[in-house]
Design an enzyme around this catalytic site. Structure first.
Site, PDB file in Angstrom:
ATOM      1  N   SER A  36       0.816  -1.207   0.000  1.00 26.65           N
ATOM      2  CA  SER A  36       0.000   0.000   0.000  1.00 26.65           C
ATOM      3  C   SER A  36       0.852   1.259   0.000  1.00 26.65           C
ATOM      4  CB  SER A  36      -0.919   0.022   1.228  1.00 26.65           C
ATOM      5  OG  SER A  36      -0.206   0.386   2.394  1.00 26.65           O
ATOM      6  N   GLY A  37       0.154   2.386  -0.150  1.00 18.10           N
ATOM      7  CA  GLY A  37       0.806   3.688  -0.127  1.00 18.10           C
ATOM      8  C   GLY A  37       0.787   4.334   1.236  1.00 18.10           C
ATOM      9  N   ASP A  38       0.395   3.584   2.261  1.00 13.80           N
ATOM     10  CA  ASP A  38       0.390   4.126   3.620  1.00 13.80           C
ATOM     11  C   ASP A  38       0.558   2.959   4.584  1.00 13.80           C
ATOM     12  OD1 ASP A  38       0.061   5.943   5.813  1.00 13.80           O
ATOM     13  OD2 ASP A  38      -1.216   7.197   4.560  1.00 13.80           O
ATOM     14  N   ASP A  39       0.282   3.182   5.866  1.00 10.93           N
ATOM     15  CA  ASP A  39       0.494   2.141   6.866  1.00 10.93           C
ATOM     16  C   ASP A  39      -0.308   0.883   6.524  1.00 10.93           C
ATOM     17  OD1 ASP A  39       2.034   4.009   8.351  1.00 10.93           O
ATOM     18  OD2 ASP A  39       0.195   4.813   9.233  1.00 10.93           O
TER      19      ASP A  39
END
Length: 473
Positions: free
Chosen positions: A252-255
């Site tokens: 993903s592009g975040d946590d």
């Protein structure tokens, strides 16, 4: 003339009853059998095609989904109901779930999130946030949404939910959105929830968001989004109690997993913590974010989080605690063991100056409590910096324990592998040597950091084997 008509009628009837004719009629009906494990099986089952669903990837099925679910809601007290989504591409906007209900996706079923904004109703901001995450106003309802429900299952034979997020990401980057982007699955104020055996692609924002809920199982989920996509968090338990996340793979592009409980003064007022959370067998790839993040919205408190058998690959940080002056709340009783990390910027990161406030009305005297943080039995390689641990002046992060951890540094690693300010704790058997604020007493007193041995209630929940045979067009 009468005889001719009679003969003609007999011939027509014979044609209609011929084996060939019967076979062609039967061919329109497909019988599908399947089984899966669930918190509850259902007494009634229908297919989306029974309610006019068209799986051509172009026809909107929003009304078909909602009509089917509204119809099935009548069976809540009669053994519950299941909606089967067969193979096909099912374009849809947001729709609402009901209690005692299962949404089941065939292995070749793809839910395509509509890019017609009119199919996404706007709802109020979450009360523990006080505003939307992307914009101060309300937020678009999630693709699959439910509130005030009990006994809800969203599952399948690894069927796919495609958020078609590129449209939303572009709008976000251009600052053209008046409301916060939708999530793929959000269930609020509910209990007894199962989300399992699905692939989630390209969510507009967060993927799975249980909030103000309890008794939750998230299992066997694959989440894929570009690593540069904005805020595509994987799984975000938010003000939830008794939650289990197992056997998930996230890019993903975040946590990958972000544990939350409200934002600044709104989260403090709402006062609903996240507690009793288990995370097991998680694999994460997220070059710009964390494997497991605690916060930054943690103003209602986060307590008793247990993570084990975690793998991070090319991820910015392993475990990250994010907070700031004005957050209030607490992060305490955190236990992590058996973690493997490959190619990391930081293995451990604690931030007391995260900022990012909801508005300017937060209380500057609302200091967070960070205490009893336990990391043990870990190995990492190709790490740029072992740890960056930054507490808050006059509000140190206390009770940090790190034991039996070996961190292999990258060729171009920072010369100083540890930076520590305003923290207190102890280490044992950690390589490279930690900072002075985390002393190792050596052979005089070998420390093993805590990890609870007793099960949480969600671990005692046994899933049932559900078997179905359904006929559909």
């Amino acid at each position: 003339m009468k005889i001719s008509r009679l003969v003609l009628a007999i011939i027509l009837v014979a044609l209609m009853l011929s084996p060939e004719r019967c076979e062609s009629r039967k061919a329109k009906i497909i019988s599908t059998s399947f089984e899966y494990s669930a918190i509850n099986c259902r007494a009634h089952s229908v297919s989306l095609t029974d309610f006019g669903g068209v799986g051509d990837g172009n026809t909107s099925n929003t009304k078909a989904f909602q009509s089917a679910i509204n119809h099935l809601s009548q069976y809540g007290s009669e053994g519950g109901a299941q909606l089967y989504v067969p193979a096909g591409k099912w374009l849809t906007g947001s729709f609402n779930l009901t209690s005692h209900f299962t949404l089941y996706l065939d292995k070749d079923a793809v839910l395509l999130a509509s890019q017609d904004i009119s199919e996404w109703p706007v709802i109020e901001p979450l009360p523990s946030y006080g505003r939307g995450r992307d914009a101060a106003a309300g937020r678009f309802t999630s693709l699959i949404f439910g509130t005030n429900l009990t006994d809800v299952i969203v599952t399948g034979d690894n069927g796919t939910i495609d958020g078609q997020g590129e449209f939303w990401w572009q709008q976000f980057h251009k600052k053209k959105l008046k409301y916060t982007r939708p999530y793929l699955i959000e269930i609020m104020f509910s209990e007894n929830i199962q989300i399992s055996n699905l692939t989630l692609l390209d969510s507009p924002s967060w993927n799975i968001h249980p909030v103000y809920s309890s008794n939750i199982i998230v299992k066997g989920i694959t989440i894929i989004a570009p690593v540069t996509s904005p805020n595509t968090d994987g799984i975000n338990p938010d003000s939830c109690t008794n939650t289990k996340i197992e056997d998930c793979y996230i890019v993903s592009g975040d946590d990958c997993v972000a544990v939350k409980s409200g934002w600044d003064e709104y989260g403090i007022k709402f006062g609903w913590p996240t507690k009793q959370l288990v995370i097991r067998r998680l694999t994460c790839i997220s070059p710009f974010s964390a494997t497991i993040a605690l916060g930054s919205e943690m103003s209602g408190g986060i307590q008793d989080v247990r993570a084990e058998d975690i793998t991070a690959i090319h991820t910015e940080s392993g475990i990250r605690i994010k907070t700031a002056v004005g957050r209030g709340g607490y992060v305490k009783d955190i236990y992590v063991q058996k973690m493997t990390m490959h190619t990391m910027k930081w293995a451990f990161w604690m931030t007391g100056n995260y900022g990012s406030h909801a508005d300017t009305h937060y209380d500057p005297n609302a200091l967070p409590e960070i205490s009893n943080i336990n990391y043990r039995d870990m190995v990492a390689d190709n790490v740029t910096m072992a740890a960056r641990l930054e507490g808050i002046s006059n509000d140190p992060f206390k009770g940090i324990c790190i034991s039996n951890v070996t961190i292999g540094m990258a060729v171009k690693a920072k010369k100083q592998p540890w930076t520590c300010t305003d923290i207190e704790g102890v280490t044992s058997g950690v390589t490279p040597q930690p900072c002075n604020l985390l002393p190792d007493p050596g052979s005089e007193k070998i420390t093993t950091c805590d990890f609870p041995t007793e099960n949480l209630p969600v671990d005692n929940l046994e899933l049932k084997k559900c078997t179905y045979s359904i006929k559909h067009a």
